[in-house]
Design a protein around this motif. Structure first.
Motif, PDB file in Angstrom:
ATOM      1  N   GLY A 167      -8.144   7.954   2.886  1.00  0.00           N
ATOM      2  CA  GLY A 167      -7.886   6.529   3.042  1.00  0.00           C
ATOM      3  C   GLY A 167      -7.370   5.822   1.805  1.00  0.00           C
ATOM      4  O   GLY A 167      -7.217   4.602   1.815  1.00  0.00           O
ATOM      5  N   VAL A 168      -7.071   6.573   0.735  1.00  0.00           N
ATOM      6  CA  VAL A 168      -6.539   5.952  -0.479  1.00  0.00           C
ATOM      7  C   VAL A 168      -5.052   5.683  -0.281  1.00  0.00           C
ATOM      8  O   VAL A 168      -4.298   6.551   0.150  1.00  0.00           O
ATOM      9  N   VAL A 169      -4.631   4.446  -0.598  1.00  0.00           N
ATOM     10  CA  VAL A 169      -3.221   4.060  -0.526  1.00  0.00           C
ATOM     11  C   VAL A 169      -2.793   3.672  -1.937  1.00  0.00           C
ATOM     12  O   VAL A 169      -3.080   2.579  -2.417  1.00  0.00           O
ATOM     13  N   ALA A 170      -2.127   4.601  -2.622  1.00  0.00           N
ATOM     14  CA  ALA A 170      -1.746   4.395  -4.010  1.00  0.00           C
ATOM     15  C   ALA A 170      -0.389   3.713  -4.090  1.00  0.00           C
ATOM     16  O   ALA A 170       0.581   4.154  -3.467  1.00  0.00           O
ATOM     17  N   ALA A 171      -0.333   2.619  -4.857  1.00  0.00           N
ATOM     18  CA  ALA A 171       0.928   1.918  -5.108  1.00  0.00           C
ATOM     19  C   ALA A 171       0.727   1.065  -6.343  1.00  0.00           C
ATOM     20  O   ALA A 171      -0.316   0.416  -6.500  1.00  0.00           O
ATOM     21  N   GLY A 172       1.715   1.050  -7.229  1.00  0.00           N
ATOM     22  CA  GLY A 172       1.572   0.272  -8.450  1.00  0.00           C
ATOM     23  C   GLY A 172       0.350   0.718  -9.228  1.00  0.00           C
ATOM     24  O   GLY A 172       0.183   1.907  -9.518  1.00  0.00           O
TER      25      GLY A 172
END
Length: 372
Positions: A107-112
């Motif tokens: 469920g990790v959404v990596a961005a920036g």
């Protein structure tokens, strides 16, 4: 209100009257269950018992080729868990063996600046084997706990996310409570809004509820007026220090007192006491620091600098600070996390693969500076 946890923040608000009436009894009972910290224990990313000042000469390279290492927590056997921000992997690392993936947080959404961020081990890890993680999900930042052989349990969610200013550092304090540094998620007014958990330091029970003796009953907020907190550490007297990213002028180290307001966005740096804000202990120009992780060994505060590409050492004395001195300037590039291991060694992670640094061969690395 914008803050919620898995049991719903609305229930906390409804229960405020009951909490106030029962606070004295509940706090007394809770205090008796909390672990009593050793006077020699100093906590940063994880509790530690340093035996002497680390030798900041040539370090031992513990691991290399790590993808944006962020959180770090020490296991009882002397190895450590390291969180990779973008891959959401947790690696077990230690001297003499290659990094080993032991978990991947779903469920990790990596961005920036978002992704898998801070890690902390339960103070009762030997009994319950809980690992805590702060991470960016699809709609928010949240805190979960899990065992390496099971799925995560979300304890606290609803922390607003953004490309920048997600905070992310978590650590258990000497009182057994879980502290979390959050950012303003690009909306600066949140830092002064007591109903928002952004731009704050939060203080939670290990189950993710607001601690009963927080400044405002029913609220997880411990301090407010922060722009982006990514460093938490305690000295031997149990005083909490935090690192604060400035915007254009000053980065800060603050001594955190319950209920105090540290001024963002009304003020950056010094000069705010006449408006009821708490002054920082020390400041740097943002080009010299951009402080992320911090740790304390003995009477020295260590600050990992990203943009400044150096390690700051700050003398401590009775909650005050002396003249900071920088070491390792430019030696390893951007520095993200610094932590004191149980044997007193200082561990340091580089952060050159985060999209803002210039990766060097074998980056990113985890380095160990032994205690003298």
């Amino acid at each position: 209100m914008s803050y919620v946890n898995v049991r719903s923040a609305r229930r906390h608000i409804v229960a405020v009257a009951i909490t106030v009436l029962l606070a004295a009894t509940a706090i007394s009972a809770c205090e008796s269950d909390r672990p009593t910290p050793s006077p020699a224990t100093v906590s940063g990313t994880a509790p530690s018992k340093p035996t002497g000042a680390p030798d900041l000469g040539a370090p031992e390279e513990i691991a290399h080729g790590i993808d944006v290492p962020w959180g770090l927590a020490f296991l009882p056997d002397g190895n450590a868990l390291v969180a990779e921000r973008d891959s959401a992997r947790i690696l077990r690392i230690g001297p003499g063996h290659a990094p080993e993936q032991v978990y991947q947080v779903p469920g990790v959404v990596a961005a920036g600046e978002g992704g898998l961020l801070g890690l902390a081990l339960s103070p009762q890890y030997a009994e319950n084997h809980y690992i805590y993680a702060y991470f960016t999900a699809e709609s928010d930042n949240r805190i979960a706990r899990f065992r390496l052989d099971g799925p995560p349990e979300v304890l606290f969610d609803g922390i607003a996310k953004s490309v920048n200013h997600n905070g992310g550092r978590i650590a258990f304090g000497p009182d057994g409570m879980l502290y979390a540094g959050t950012g303003d998620a690009g909306q600066r007014d949140r830092a002064q809004d007591p109903a928002s958990v952004n731009g704050k330091i939060l203080r939670l029970t290990p189950e993710g509820r607001p601690a009963l003796d927080n400044p405002t009953p029913g609220s997880p907020v411990y301090s407010l007026g922060h722009r982006n907190v990514q460093g938490l550490a305690w000295d031997r007297a149990g005083r909490l220090f935090a690192a604060e990213f400035g915007q254009d002028r000053f980065d800060e180290i603050n001594l955190i007192e319950p209920g105090h307001n540290y001024g963002w966005p009304a003020v950056e740096g010094m000069g705010s006491t006449d408006r009821g804000f708490t002054e920082p202990l020390t400041t740097w120009a943002t080009a010299d620091a951009s402080p992320s992780g911090i740790a304390i060994a003995g009477d020295t505060l260590y600050v990992a600098a990203l943009r400044g590409e150096r390690l700051w050492t700050v003398p401590l004395r009775d909650g005050a600070v002396g003249q900071p001195r920088d070491v390792l300037r430019g030696s390893y590039g951007r520095l993200r996390t610094v932590a004191v291991a149980p044997d007193g060694a200082l561990w340091l992670t580089t952060c050159n693969t985060d999209g803002r640094g210039t990766p060097r061969p074998n980056d990113d690395r985890v380095l160990r500076f032994p205690a003298r």
